[in-house]
Design a protein around this motif. Structure first.
Motif, PDB file in Angstrom:
ATOM      1  N   ILE A  34      -5.324  -1.603   7.431  1.00  0.00           N
ATOM      2  CA  ILE A  34      -4.679  -2.666   8.332  1.00  0.00           C
ATOM      3  C   ILE A  34      -4.689  -4.066   7.711  1.00  0.00           C
ATOM      4  CG2 ILE A  34      -7.054  -3.333   9.622  1.00  0.00           C
ATOM      5  CD1 ILE A  34      -3.302  -3.411  10.851  1.00  0.00           C
ATOM      6  N   GLY A  35      -5.849  -4.392   6.749  1.00  0.00           N
ATOM      7  CA  GLY A  35      -5.878  -5.677   5.954  1.00  0.00           C
ATOM      8  C   GLY A  35      -4.623  -5.878   5.043  1.00  0.00           C
ATOM      9  N   VAL A  36      -4.187  -4.636   4.530  1.00  0.00           N
ATOM     10  CA  VAL A  36      -3.189  -4.522   3.672  1.00  0.00           C
ATOM     11  C   VAL A  36      -1.767  -5.163   4.713  1.00  0.00           C
ATOM     12  CG1 VAL A  36      -1.615  -3.286   2.229  1.00  0.00           C
ATOM     13  CG2 VAL A  36      -4.075  -3.254   1.794  1.00  0.00           C
ATOM     14  N   PHE A  37      -1.712  -4.266   5.580  1.00  0.00           N
ATOM     15  CA  PHE A  37      -0.612  -4.568   6.341  1.00  0.00           C
ATOM     16  C   PHE A  37      -0.340  -5.877   7.050  1.00  0.00           C
ATOM     17  CE2 PHE A  37       1.818  -4.308  10.290  1.00  0.00           C
ATOM     18  CZ  PHE A  37       3.064  -3.726   9.842  1.00  0.00           C
ATOM     19  N   LYS A  38      -1.802  -6.426   7.411  1.00  0.00           N
ATOM     20  CA  LYS A  38      -1.626  -7.761   7.842  1.00  0.00           C
ATOM     21  C   LYS A  38      -1.095  -8.787   6.656  1.00  0.00           C
ATOM     22  CE  LYS A  38      -4.921  -7.710  11.615  1.00  0.00           C
ATOM     23  NZ  LYS A  38      -6.317  -8.235  12.357  1.00  0.00           N
ATOM     24  N   ARG A  39      -1.492  -8.173   5.518  1.00  0.00           N
ATOM     25  CA  ARG A  39      -1.202  -9.637   4.430  1.00  0.00           C
ATOM     26  C   ARG A  39       0.394  -9.254   4.129  1.00  0.00           C
ATOM     27  NH1 ARG A  39      -1.627  -8.491  -1.328  1.00  0.00           N
ATOM     28  NH2 ARG A  39      -3.124  -6.649  -1.133  1.00  0.00           N
ATOM     29  N   ALA A  40       1.012  -7.939   4.515  1.00  0.00           N
ATOM     30  CA  ALA A  40       2.312  -7.833   4.473  1.00  0.00           C
ATOM     31  C   ALA A  40       3.143  -8.807   5.357  1.00  0.00           C
ATOM     32  CB  ALA A  40       2.831  -6.521   4.535  1.00  0.00           C
TER      33      ALA A  40
END
Length: 226
Positions: A34-40
């Motif tokens: 989820i951290g990666v998706f939020k960064r996207a």
């Protein structure tokens, strides 16, 4: 079920490919990273809109690589930010603007998590406990199942932006939902009568969500066509 998950800490690529995919009711997208998706999502607000949002763009411009990047594009497609061919949609463009971001995030939730909104029209404002209970009811999974948490976290990534969306959930777009202009034309129906007619020009939004159009025409029927 849309499988957009990217298994973390997999022991072996061949083992991952051999493992059967879990069939989960509700067709709700999720990612374990989820951290990666939020960064996207944050990068979308900061970067220029590309002609095509593809893996090369994600890896090179956003700097998001590896297995954790795999679910990003399928989720953006599921929520209506990009077309199947990778072309960013008008919803993507709205999300890039300060004024349209909340409404765009709300519409993305409606697109990607339709089953949740069937049970709670104001799901974008709901607290975690209520959302988790809804996810459990839709999927049939135990509350302790990790996938329930992954689905909630993915929903919440958009919810962070959508909480300030317009209060009327049936008309989420901040701009261009239905701009009507009224022109009065008088016409004589007889020697002593006056007739008045009205012409309405409706500018429809560019949307793949049929609920948006249903809401527009329902509003016209209820308020103007009586």
């Amino acid at each position: 079920m849309v499988k957009v998950d990217s298994p973390e800490n997999s022991k072996d690529a061949s083992e991952t490919e051999a493992a059967p995919a879990r069939q989960i009711a509700g067709n709700l997208p999720y990612t374990t990273s989820i951290g990666v998706f939020k960064r996207a999502l944050q990068k979308i607000t900061e970067s220029e809109r590309p002609p095509k949002f593809n893996k090369d763009y994600l890896n090179t411009v956003f700097g998001i690589t590896g297995g954790a990047s795999t679910p990003v594009i399928p989720i953006l497609k599921k929520t209506g930010f990009i077309e199947e061919n990778g072309t960013p949609t008008p919803l993507y463009a709205e999300f890039q603007t300060e004024g349209g971001r909340a409404a765009a995030a709300y519409q993305a939730l409606r697109n990607g998590f339709a089953e949740i909104f069937k049970r709670n029209t104001y799901a974008h404002k709901a607290e975690k406990e209520k959302l988790v209970d809804t996810i459990v009811a839709i999927t049939g999974l135990a509350k302790s199942d990790r996938i329930v948490g992954f689905i909630y976290n993915t929903f919440q990534a958009f919810q962070d932006y959508a909480k300030n969306a317009p209060e009327n959930p049936e008309m989420p777009q901040a701009r261009g939902v239905a701009e009507a202009s009224e022109t009065a034309n008088s016409a004589a129906k007889g020697p002593n009568s006056i007739g008045i007619s009205y012409q309405f020009n409706i500018v429809l939004p560019e949307s793949t969500n049929i609920e948006v159009f249903n809401s527009i025409f329902k509003s016209l029927r209820d308020n103007l066509l009586r």
